[in-house]
Design an enzyme around this catalytic site. Structure first.
Site, PDB file in Angstrom:
ATOM      1  N   TYR A 164       0.816  -1.218   0.000  1.00 45.83           N
ATOM      2  CA  TYR A 164       0.000   0.000   0.000  1.00 45.83           C
ATOM      3  C   TYR A 164       0.852   1.271   0.000  1.00 45.83           C
ATOM      4  O   TYR A 164       0.488   2.270  -0.610  1.00 45.83           O
ATOM      5  CB  TYR A 164      -0.978  -0.003   1.177  1.00 45.83           C
ATOM      6  CG  TYR A 164      -2.135  -0.944   0.926  1.00 45.83           C
ATOM      7  CD1 TYR A 164      -2.997  -0.721  -0.145  1.00 45.83           C
ATOM      8  CD2 TYR A 164      -2.357  -2.062   1.726  1.00 45.83           C
ATOM      9  CE1 TYR A 164      -4.042  -1.586  -0.412  1.00 45.83           C
ATOM     10  CE2 TYR A 164      -3.408  -2.928   1.473  1.00 45.83           C
ATOM     11  CZ  TYR A 164      -4.243  -2.684   0.401  1.00 45.83           C
ATOM     12  OH  TYR A 164      -5.272  -3.531   0.132  1.00 45.83           O
ATOM     13  N   GLU A 169       3.323 -27.501  15.698  1.00 43.76           N
ATOM     14  CA  GLU A 169       2.694 -26.993  14.474  1.00 43.76           C
ATOM     15  C   GLU A 169       1.385 -26.264  14.711  1.00 43.76           C
ATOM     16  O   GLU A 169       1.018 -25.375  13.946  1.00 43.76           O
ATOM     17  CB  GLU A 169       2.482 -28.175  13.512  1.00 43.76           C
ATOM     18  CG  GLU A 169       1.874 -27.786  12.171  1.00 43.76           C
ATOM     19  CD  GLU A 169       1.574 -29.007  11.288  1.00 43.76           C
ATOM     20  OE1 GLU A 169       2.129 -30.091  11.524  1.00 43.76           O
ATOM     21  OE2 GLU A 169       0.770 -28.864  10.350  1.00 43.76           O
ATOM     22  N   ASP A 204       1.892 -32.588  12.809  1.00 42.02           N
ATOM     23  CA  ASP A 204       0.853 -33.556  12.452  1.00 42.02           C
ATOM     24  C   ASP A 204       1.510 -34.750  11.783  1.00 42.02           C
ATOM     25  O   ASP A 204       2.594 -34.634  11.202  1.00 42.02           O
ATOM     26  CB  ASP A 204      -0.138 -32.940  11.453  1.00 42.02           C
ATOM     27  CG  ASP A 204      -1.211 -32.111  12.165  1.00 42.02           C
ATOM     28  OD1 ASP A 204      -1.441 -32.332  13.367  1.00 42.02           O
ATOM     29  OD2 ASP A 204      -1.814 -31.240  11.488  1.00 42.02           O
TER      30      ASP A 204
END
Lengths: 368, 613
Positions: free
Chosen positions: A109, A202, A254
């Protein structure tokens, strides 16, 4: 704290800052002189193309090869990106001088105020990486951070270096939600800890569970939530915890192929950041959830998708997955074609993972 | 049972009944057609005399308050040669009277339309036509006339001769029209006519008080077309029959008038010579004698008769094949047949006259671009004896001749001198002036022919500048007449639409104008309305070649323009970014003032404009 008695942290930060400012000034002067001589200025940008990314076995990470391309303001097709690059250097210089930080989105921006015309944020993100490559410094050094934040919790005292907080200290076990790993924490000096271990995890959900279960105390650990693929500021913090505080790092993910890769990136970096060297913890240990754990602990599983399986085949070609558990677990995943999440341990009770799995794994990690 | 009646109708009666054919079907169309007919007549008149035309057209409503359709007064003035006073009543008061029956290109074919307009005006408003003409620019004859439709005769209401200082013709009619509907078409017509006639000044005062003025753009006129002989491919059996009748000759009737004529031509009105004397005098004056007199003299020589004797006989038959001459002798009351001696020098003369020329000489004299050797080769092709007299051709042989003329491939292409294309320069100047384009190109193709009719295709293309983007505009002209209707089915549109414009870097919305002009002694119009040209393969081919030529030129220009645009874009890009680079570098390098980078931009700025060559 008096000026004459600057802390070590401040000194290190200032030195780093000064060298970066010097680097930027040099680049600027080169371009200034070219223009003054009536020549089209150019940048040499290390190539980040696939062919120039090589695996360095000694460093155990991806690095860029020697190929570089010239980005010239003479070339009409490159003129815009050349201008974007020097604008970013100019903007980064201001951020550093004024001790302000910015986000990737904010950069996109801010560019509009200078009529730099980035088409979208990916384009401006890409220029930021270009500048990292040119200066061989991570964007965090010029105070540009991602939007997403991961967190840290544990007995670790830090000392801020950001304006207005210089010298102020905080202990990261003060807040039960953990501390965001933002610009001020990233640039803070690590002062003291009683921890003997860093556990990178995680998932935000498990991070909270670990705090609730006082894993930090039970295992003398600093707990870091990587929030999925670890942002660079998080990897940088992990590296500093390893190097400056001497803490071993273990990683808990995981039980799927992505989890395995999250661990690998912490350990040896990503191809995307091959131009940066200070982001890896090469002796970090991935303790699970392994594919073999799925069988061993009889975890509830879900079937892999096609893209999961494709990802396994891709990683099998990666030089870092050619040995040890990295190779072995990929093979098991491929055989099972099923995956499990960290939450799967809830099947045996909410605290099963901290009571049973974690101690066993930490014990095992010592032998890895 | 009712009895069927047969009656003959006059030409004007015929056109009165069939006025739709000539474009007088309704008040809208009729007003437009009337304008066209008079304007084109005026332009034709000037063209033929090499006078730079000055045409003034005005349309005024008789009663402006009345709703359309209503009576309008249409006046067209030209600065042409005018018309002799004695021809005016016949030219404007009868149908099928005119000066345009030759074989050359003119806008109107027979000058029919003007009379039709007068006729239409009369039947819708019952008002007379006013024609005024000055051929010397001093005296002016003004006629006010009505048409007697049934008799095809003018009825002169008023005729006066007044003084003037301007040459030319002015025609004014009152007719029922619908300007609110026809106006756009008429304005288009005037605009486009001015485009294809850049050597004319045309002005138009419309009924709403608007004035349109198109000033002359070029001062030179294209050379006027000449009247030429027909091309062999362009004739049919009937035309050939007429041509033959023209060349061979009926034996004149031996009556008192004829005898007087012979005496007069031999200059014998007062003397009475004997036979030998007459022959001697005839031989002496032979070259000045008219054909009928020559025939009579030849016959007298065979008969060995003087005027007294010859007035007592009646010629019955001249059988050239058997060299016999048969006559009825009133004195003796009997038929006499004599041999015509071939050795007699008059025999050949008679034979030539009666039977006409040989096929070879007929072809070479009566058709364009046929020489003796072509004629001989053709005769062989047609299997007609080359020295056969055309007067002796049977009907079957005539048809054979006519068919062979169509089929024979080796005639030279038609002579285009009867055509009046505008020419490349006037067309180019006209287009420049009208469209003010960035790019334009014109081409005049060399003459070609379809079915024996010569034609020339002229074409111009203009791009950009004052031309608005949108869909490309095609202006079609035939013999300098704008074609405004039935655009869709025209051969030109077909060719334009079949062109793959993307090959020439032209987009659909390109600001593009195409002007096509087909000149021919006979434009193959598709309909009686004469607004669209049929797709004859020869014409289509010429149009295609012309368009391809121009499109390639345009394409070359577009390429250059493309380069110029890239160059310009490049320049703009550097003008935008180099100052930024300088600004950022200055701050980064912590310098007090900006580097001298402006020379870089200056160097880039040269050589970015592309001009048309």
């Amino acid at each position: 704290m008096s000026k004459s008695n600057k802390s070590k942290a401040e000194k290190i930060t200032a030195a780093k800052r000064d060298s970066l400012i010097e680097l930027l000034k040099m680049e600027g002067a080169k371009i200034y002189n070219d223009l003054d001589k009536g020549q089209f200025p150019q940048f040499s940008v290390p190539s980040r193309s696939v062919s120039n990314i090589v695996y360095d076995k000694k460093l155990k990470q991806y690095i860029l090869g020697k190929a570089a391309s010239l980005r010239s303001s003479r070339n009409m097709a490159q003129l815009r990106s050349f201008t974007q690059l020097i604008w970013l250097a100019f903007f980064a210089n201001r951020l550093i001088q004024e001790k302000k930080s910015s986000t990737l989105r904010d950069i996109y921006y801010s560019s509009q105020a200078f009529e730099i015309d980035f088409e979208d944020q990916p384009e401006s993100d890409n220029i930021i990486v270009d500048l990292e490559a040119v200066l061989a410094r991570p964007r965090e050094d010029f105070h540009i951070f991602p939007e997403e934040r991961s967190s840290v919790f544990g007995d670790l005292t830090i000392e801020y270096t950001v304006p207005g907080y210089e010298g102020r200290r905080t202990n990261l076990s003060d807040h039960p939600d953990g501390y965001l790993i933002g610009p001020s924490l990233s640039s803070a000096e690590l002062v003291d800890t009683s921890a003997e271990l860093v556990i990178a995890i995680e998932k935000g959900g498990l991070f909270t569970r670990f705090v609730e279960e006082k894993v930090d105390k039970k295992f003398k650990a600093i707990i870091v939530d990587t929030a999925g693929q670890a942002p660079r500021s998080t990897r940088y913090l992990l590296k500093r915890l390893r190097e400056q505080m001497g803490l071993p790092v273990v990683i808990l993910t995981d039980g799927d192929v992505y989890g395995e890769h999250i661990a690998m990136v912490i350990k040896s970096g990503s191809a995307n950041a091959a131009h940066l060297r200070d982001l890896t913890v090469s002796d970090a240990k991935w303790v699970g959830v392994w594919a073999s754990d799925i069988e061993k602990y009889k975890l509830p599983t879900i079937p892999m998708t096609e893209s999961d399986i494709k990802r396994i085949y891709d990683l099998q070609k990666d030089p870092r997955y050619q040995e040890g558990i990295w190779k072995k677990e990929l093979e098991v995943f491929l055989r099972l074609k099923r995956k499990a999440e960290l939450e799967a341990f809830s099947k045996y009770g909410l605290t099963n993972i901290t009571d049973k799995y974690l101690p066993e794994k930490l014990e095992l990690a010592k032998s890895l | 049972m009712s009895k069927e009646t047969f009656n003959q109708i006059s030409p004007s009666e015929f056109f009165y009944r069939n006025r739709d054919l000539a474009g007088f079907s309704n008040p809208t169309r009729s007003l437009y057609t009337a304008v066209r007919e008079f304007v084109e007549n005026g332009l034709d008149a000037c063209d033929q005399q090499g006078i730079l035309p000055d045409i003034h057209l005005s349309i005024k409503a008789l009663d402006p308050e009345k709703p359309d359709p209503k009576p309008y007064v249409l006046t067209v003035k030209d600065n042409g040669p005018g018309m002799e006073s004695k021809h005016i009543p016949l030219a404007f008061g009868t149908v099928l009277y005119g000066s345009k029956f030759g074989l050359k290109q003119a806008r109107g074919m027979f000058g029919l339309g003007a009379t039709m307009a007068i006729l239409y005006g009369q039947i819708t408003t019952n008002k007379p036509v006013t024609v005024s003409s000055s051929i010397d620019g001093k005296s002016l004859n003004e006629y006010e006339m009505m048409l007697d439709i049934q008799k095809n005769k003018p009825v002169i209401i008023k005729h006066k001769t007044i003084q003037t200082n301007k040459k030319g013709l002015s025609v004014s009619i009152t007719l029922e029209g619908d300007y609110s509907k026809a106006g756009a078409k008429i304005r288009d017509y005037v605009y486009q006519t001015s485009l294809i006639t850049p050597y004319a000044t045309i002005s138009f005062d419309d009924p709403k008080g608007e004035k349109f003025h198109y000033k002359r753009i070029v001062e030179t006129m294209p050379p006027p077309p000449t009247i030429i002989k027909p091309h062999p491919h362009g004739v049919d059996v009937e035309t050939i029959r007429r041509m033959i009748v023209d060349t061979h000759y009926q034996i004149p009737t031996l009556d008192n008038i004829m005898i007087d004529k012979v005496r007069k031509e031999l200059n014998l009105s007062k003397k009475n010579l004997n036979f030998e004397g007459i022959m001697a005098r005839a031989e002496k004056k032979w070259s000045s004698l008219s054909r009928p007199v020559r025939v009579i003299v030849a016959i007298m020589s065979f008969l060995q008769m003087d005027f007294d004797k010859i007035m007592k006989i009646r010629l019955d038959d001249i059988d050239l094949a058997h060299k016999r001459l048969t006559y009825w002798d009133f004195g003796e009351s009997k038929s006499v047949t004599i041999e015509m001696p071939k050795s007699n020098p008059y025999y050949k003369q008679l034979a030539n006259t009666v039977q006409g020329e040989s096929v070879v000489s007929f072809l070479t004299k009566r058709f364009q671009r046929v020489g003796p050797s072509t004629a001989l080769k053709f005769a062989e092709f047609a299997q007609i004896k080359p020295d056969k007299r055309i007067g002796a051709l049977t009907n079957d042989e005539l048809v054979q001749l006519s068919d062979s003329l169509q089929k024979y491939e080796d005639f030279l292409s038609p002579d285009p001198s009867c055509l009046a294309p505008l020419g490349e320069e006037p067309l180019a100047k006209g287009m420049e002036q009208f469209f003010k384009p960035d790019f334009s190109a014109v081409i005049q193709r060399s003459a070609s022919a379809y079915s024996g009719f010569p034609f020339v295709v002229e074409m111009g293309i203009a791009y950009g500048g004052g031309i608005p983007a949108g869909k490309m505009t095609v202006y079609r002209f035939a013999n300098r007449i704008p074609l405004l209707y039935d655009e869709g089915s025209d051969v030109v549109m077909q060719v334009v639409n079949e062109t793959d414009w993307s090959r020439y870097k032209v987009k659909n919305e390109s600001p593009l104008v195409i002007v096509t002009h087909i000149c021919s002694t006979r434009i193959p119009y598709k309909t009686v309305g004469k607004e669209n040209v049929a797709d004859r393969p020869e014409i289509e081919k010429e149009l295609k070649l012309a368009l391809q030529f121009l499109a390639r030129k345009l394409s070359a220009y577009m390429s250059k323009k493309g380069l110029a645009e890239i160059e310009k874009k490049r320049s703009n890009l550097y003008q935008k970014y180099l100052p930024l680079i300088a600004q950022f570098a200055t701050e980064l390098a912590a310098k007090p003032k900006e580097p001298a980078y402006k020379k870089l931009i200056k160097d880039l700025n040269t050589n970015v404009e592309v001009k048309q060559e």
